[in-house]
Design a protein around this motif. Structure first.
Motif, PDB file in Angstrom:
ATOM      1  N   ALA A 110      83.847  41.728 -18.972  1.00  0.00           N
ATOM      2  CA  ALA A 110      85.086  41.361 -18.291  1.00  0.00           C
ATOM      3  C   ALA A 110      85.601  40.010 -18.781  1.00  0.00           C
ATOM      4  CB  ALA A 110      84.850  41.326 -16.783  1.00  0.00           C
ATOM      5  N   ASP A 111      84.700  39.050 -18.953  1.00  0.00           N
ATOM      6  CA  ASP A 111      85.132  37.737 -19.420  1.00  0.00           C
ATOM      7  C   ASP A 111      85.558  37.802 -20.886  1.00  0.00           C
ATOM      8  OD1 ASP A 111      85.541  34.964 -18.728  1.00  0.00           O
ATOM      9  OD2 ASP A 111      83.908  34.483 -20.102  1.00  0.00           O
ATOM     10  N   ALA A 112      84.888  38.639 -21.671  1.00  0.00           N
ATOM     11  CA  ALA A 112      85.289  38.821 -23.070  1.00  0.00           C
ATOM     12  C   ALA A 112      86.712  39.359 -23.152  1.00  0.00           C
ATOM     13  CB  ALA A 112      84.323  39.758 -23.782  1.00  0.00           C
ATOM     14  N   GLU A 113      87.001  40.333 -22.308  1.00  0.00           N
ATOM     15  CA  GLU A 113      88.355  40.916 -22.320  1.00  0.00           C
ATOM     16  C   GLU A 113      89.388  39.870 -21.916  1.00  0.00           C
ATOM     17  OE1 GLU A 113      90.609  45.038 -21.592  1.00  0.00           O
ATOM     18  OE2 GLU A 113      88.520  44.832 -20.949  1.00  0.00           O
ATOM     19  N   ALA A 114      89.042  39.043 -20.932  1.00  0.00           N
ATOM     20  CA  ALA A 114      89.983  38.020 -20.463  1.00  0.00           C
ATOM     21  C   ALA A 114      90.260  36.967 -21.529  1.00  0.00           C
ATOM     22  CB  ALA A 114      89.428  37.351 -19.210  1.00  0.00           C
ATOM     23  N   ARG A 115      89.311  36.758 -22.434  1.00  0.00           N
ATOM     24  CA  ARG A 115      89.452  35.712 -23.451  1.00  0.00           C
ATOM     25  C   ARG A 115      89.999  36.240 -24.782  1.00  0.00           C
ATOM     26  NH1 ARG A 115      86.842  30.974 -21.650  1.00  0.00           N
ATOM     27  NH2 ARG A 115      85.654  31.358 -19.731  1.00  0.00           N
ATOM     28  N   CYS A 116      90.259  37.541 -24.860  1.00  0.00           N
ATOM     29  CA  CYS A 116      90.832  38.121 -26.081  1.00  0.00           C
ATOM     30  C   CYS A 116      92.275  37.671 -26.273  1.00  0.00           C
ATOM     31  CB  CYS A 116      90.807  39.650 -25.990  1.00  0.00           C
ATOM     32  SG  CYS A 116      89.393  40.401 -26.781  1.00  0.00           S
ATOM     33  N   THR A 117      92.637  37.426 -27.516  1.00  0.00           N
ATOM     34  CA  THR A 117      94.028  37.131 -27.865  1.00  0.00           C
ATOM     35  C   THR A 117      94.390  37.967 -29.099  1.00  0.00           C
ATOM     36  OG1 THR A 117      93.601  35.367 -29.479  1.00  0.00           O
ATOM     37  CG2 THR A 117      93.610  34.742 -27.142  1.00  0.00           C
ATOM     38  N   ALA A 118      95.602  37.798 -29.561  1.00  0.00           N
ATOM     39  CA  ALA A 118      96.032  38.501 -30.774  1.00  0.00           C
ATOM     40  C   ALA A 118      95.238  38.053 -31.986  1.00  0.00           C
ATOM     41  CB  ALA A 118      97.529  38.268 -31.001  1.00  0.00           C
ATOM     42  N   ARG A 119      94.591  36.891 -31.890  1.00  0.00           N
ATOM     43  CA  ARG A 119      93.818  36.358 -33.017  1.00  0.00           C
ATOM     44  C   ARG A 119      92.353  36.802 -33.005  1.00  0.00           C
ATOM     45  NH1 ARG A 119      96.950  32.407 -31.062  1.00  0.00           N
ATOM     46  NH2 ARG A 119      95.219  31.481 -29.878  1.00  0.00           N
ATOM     47  N   THR A 120      91.932  37.444 -31.912  1.00  0.00           N
ATOM     48  CA  THR A 120      90.524  37.857 -31.802  1.00  0.00           C
ATOM     49  C   THR A 120      90.248  39.009 -32.756  1.00  0.00           C
ATOM     50  OG1 THR A 120      90.611  37.248 -29.465  1.00  0.00           O
ATOM     51  CG2 THR A 120      88.697  38.514 -30.216  1.00  0.00           C
ATOM     52  N   LYS A 121      89.285  38.825 -33.643  1.00  0.00           N
ATOM     53  CA  LYS A 121      89.000  39.828 -34.666  1.00  0.00           C
ATOM     54  C   LYS A 121      87.598  40.434 -34.560  1.00  0.00           C
ATOM     55  CE  LYS A 121      92.924  39.542 -36.891  1.00  0.00           C
ATOM     56  NZ  LYS A 121      93.618  38.630 -35.959  1.00  0.00           N
ATOM     57  N   ALA A 122      86.679  39.757 -33.858  1.00  0.00           N
ATOM     58  CA  ALA A 122      85.298  40.253 -33.830  1.00  0.00           C
ATOM     59  C   ALA A 122      84.574  39.731 -32.595  1.00  0.00           C
ATOM     60  CB  ALA A 122      84.546  39.816 -35.092  1.00  0.00           C
ATOM     61  N   VAL A 123      83.451  40.368 -32.311  1.00  0.00           N
ATOM     62  CA  VAL A 123      82.571  39.929 -31.235  1.00  0.00           C
ATOM     63  C   VAL A 123      81.139  39.958 -31.756  1.00  0.00           C
ATOM     64  CG1 VAL A 123      82.499  42.290 -30.305  1.00  0.00           C
ATOM     65  CG2 VAL A 123      81.766  40.384 -28.877  1.00  0.00           C
ATOM     66  N   ILE A 124      80.387  38.893 -31.465  1.00  0.00           N
ATOM     67  CA  ILE A 124      78.971  38.860 -31.818  1.00  0.00           C
ATOM     68  C   ILE A 124      78.164  39.062 -30.539  1.00  0.00           C
ATOM     69  CG2 ILE A 124      77.066  37.547 -32.805  1.00  0.00           C
ATOM     70  CD1 ILE A 124      79.033  36.005 -34.486  1.00  0.00           C
ATOM     71  N   LEU A 125      77.482  40.191 -30.445  1.00  0.00           N
ATOM     72  CA  LEU A 125      76.631  40.497 -29.302  1.00  0.00           C
ATOM     73  C   LEU A 125      75.233  39.963 -29.567  1.00  0.00           C
ATOM     74  CD1 LEU A 125      77.638  44.213 -28.608  1.00  0.00           C
ATOM     75  CD2 LEU A 125      78.421  42.171 -27.389  1.00  0.00           C
ATOM     76  N   VAL A 126      74.702  39.194 -28.640  1.00  0.00           N
ATOM     77  CA  VAL A 126      73.344  38.670 -28.746  1.00  0.00           C
ATOM     78  C   VAL A 126      72.447  39.450 -27.794  1.00  0.00           C
ATOM     79  CG1 VAL A 126      71.868  36.658 -28.394  1.00  0.00           C
ATOM     80  CG2 VAL A 126      74.133  36.375 -29.417  1.00  0.00           C
ATOM     81  N   HIS A 127      71.406  40.068 -28.328  1.00  0.00           N
ATOM     82  CA  HIS A 127      70.451  40.806 -27.492  1.00  0.00           C
ATOM     83  C   HIS A 127      69.436  39.804 -26.931  1.00  0.00           C
ATOM     84  CE1 HIS A 127      72.333  44.412 -28.873  1.00  0.00           C
ATOM     85  NE2 HIS A 127      71.869  44.326 -30.107  1.00  0.00           N
ATOM     86  N   PHE A 128      69.883  39.033 -25.944  1.00  0.00           N
ATOM     87  CA  PHE A 128      69.109  37.930 -25.393  1.00  0.00           C
ATOM     88  C   PHE A 128      67.759  38.410 -24.855  1.00  0.00           C
ATOM     89  CE2 PHE A 128      67.942  35.390 -21.618  1.00  0.00           C
ATOM     90  CZ  PHE A 128      67.814  34.141 -22.204  1.00  0.00           C
ATOM     91  N   ALA A 129      66.691  37.702 -25.268  1.00  0.00           N
ATOM     92  CA  ALA A 129      65.313  37.974 -24.837  1.00  0.00           C
ATOM     93  C   ALA A 129      64.800  39.320 -25.330  1.00  0.00           C
ATOM     94  CB  ALA A 129      65.183  37.887 -23.312  1.00  0.00           C
ATOM     95  N   GLY A 130      65.595  39.997 -26.186  1.00  0.00           N
ATOM     96  CA  GLY A 130      65.204  41.307 -26.691  1.00  0.00           C
ATOM     97  C   GLY A 130      65.812  42.458 -25.929  1.00  0.00           C
ATOM     98  N   TYR A 131      66.615  42.177 -24.882  1.00  0.00           N
ATOM     99  CA  TYR A 131      67.235  43.228 -24.059  1.00  0.00           C
ATOM    100  C   TYR A 131      68.579  43.614 -24.653  1.00  0.00           C
ATOM    101  CZ  TYR A 131      63.652  42.140 -20.626  1.00  0.00           C
ATOM    102  OH  TYR A 131      62.439  41.950 -19.989  1.00  0.00           O
ATOM    103  N   LEU A 132      68.752  44.893 -24.904  1.00  0.00           N
ATOM    104  CA  LEU A 132      69.958  45.360 -25.590  1.00  0.00           C
ATOM    105  C   LEU A 132      71.161  45.396 -24.658  1.00  0.00           C
ATOM    106  CD1 LEU A 132      67.917  46.020 -27.791  1.00  0.00           C
ATOM    107  CD2 LEU A 132      69.106  48.184 -28.157  1.00  0.00           C
TER     108      LEU A 132
END
Length: 378
Positions: A110-132
């Protein structure tokens, strides 16, 4: 001192290193290639590219995908700083995103969607602690927004689901990871053309490597793209081949230790919470817990250390670091900031046994109880 993380190295790794030394070939060669193929097989893909760090892996992915000045890349602030640094390396702008919650400290959709703009081209997902992360939710989001998806899988080697979220995944073999080559990393990508671009870029953009030229009996080569010196060497690959064979067993040990931790913490110090209560795929890289509000974390750290138990913190939020306060001023991520203030990482590695977990939990319970009493008296 019981360490937070401890690599397991023994006679097989020593033998593998001695064989490399005896061979007389130390730079990127046959063992690197064998390691790439073995790593790919573990993850159910055709091939992989071995490099000298996960940082190099992320940089190469962003570079090969053509991200650059004017582009924005969504990244969590709850990560190691290299995740954001690599965005800056290519001239793009990191856009920091809050976590979902203290129970699910992964990047909030939800926060990722709120922060998207026309300039947003990619997202880096981090599997924190090994959890997907939730693959289908993020893939749907990326399709709707036209975004590239990159996985920072530094914590998650050995799961076939890793590398299936989008364009590519980057792995780490640093000394504290589930498997190690001391320093090192790897990349998987299902687009063979993308992977070959990454492969060439890791070695200065050269059209052939030293070993290839030896086998081809010709010293000539060309440079057809901008490249970097991100190669893995034969010694690290030799260690990696040994470690990779042991990885499934080690990940299973981690799973059992985490189950023990969850049960004992619930029984003996229930005011401490363990993230990821709902089961999800994981390699169980680290053991994060969240201390009760008001407990002074440093006092708990000191108590455990006095009893021979190391702890650490994952992570100081990247957006609050001096560099990124200057580069990206005014960012506020309340859930990330609260989690980071109360998170404590307990020891977790395959050298541990169930009795060790019990010792850690009992010591943690005493530390938290002492802090609670002090707070009540004050």
């Amino acid at each position: 001192m019981l360490l937070v993380a401890e690599p397991i190295l023994g006679p097989e790794e020593k033998t593998a290193l001695a064989e490399v030394i005896d061979s007389g070939w130390l730079t990127m060669g046959d063992r690197v290639r064998a390691f790439e193929q073995a790593f790919a097989e573990v993850h159910g893909v055709e091939d992989s590219v071995a490099v000298n760090s996960c940082t190099a892996a992320l940089h190469l992915i962003l570079h090969a995908l053509g991200l650059g000045p004017g582009d924005e890349v969504l990244v969590p602030a709850l990560t190691f700083v290299a995740t954001a640094n690599c965005v800056v390396y290519v001239g793009a702008t990191p856009i920091f995103v809050d976590i979902e919650s203290a129970d699910v400290p992964l990047m909030s959709l939800a926060d990722a969607e709120a922060r998207c703009t026309a300039r947003t081209k990619a997202v880096i997902l981090v599997h924190f602690a090994g959890y997907l992360a939730d693959r289908e939710a993020w893939r749907d989001f990326a399709r709707r927004k036209g975004l590239l998806v990159i996985e920072d899988a530094a914590h998650a080697p050995g799961l076939r689901q890793v590398g299936t979220f989008g364009e590519a995944a980057a792995f780490s073999f640093y000394g504290n990871k589930n498997m190690t080559t001391a320093e090192g990393g790897a990349i998987i990508a299902r687009d063979s053309a993308l992977l070959e671009t990454i492969r060439q870029a890791r070695g200065h953009g050269m059209t052939s490597g030293t070993r290839q030229r030896l086998n081809a009996r010709t010293p000539t080569y060309d440079v057809t793209m901008l490249g970097f010196n991100y190669r893995m060497d034969e010694m690290r690959a030799a260690i990696g081949l040994v470690q990779l064979r042991k990885l499934p067993g080690w990940n299973e040990v981690r799973s059992r230790l985490v189950a023990d931790y969850r049960q004992l913490i619930a029984e003996r110090c229930p005011s401490v919470t363990v993230p990821f209560q709902q089961p999800r795929l994981s390699t169980f890289h680290i053991m994060p817990v969240v201390l009760p509000a008001g407990v002074v974390r440093q006092e708990v750290i000191d108590h455990l250390r006095e009893n021979g138990i190391q702890t650490t913190i994952h992570y100081p939020p990247v957006h609050l670091m001096t560099l990124y306060r200057e580069l990206c001023p005014g960012v506020q991520l309340p859930r990330t900031e609260d989690f980071a203030l109360r998170e404590l990482t307990l020891p977790l590695h395959p050298r541990m046994e169930a009795e060790t977990v019990e010792l850690v939990v009992d010591t943690l319970a005493r530390a938290v109880q002492a802090e609670t009493v002090v707070k009540a008296v004050a």
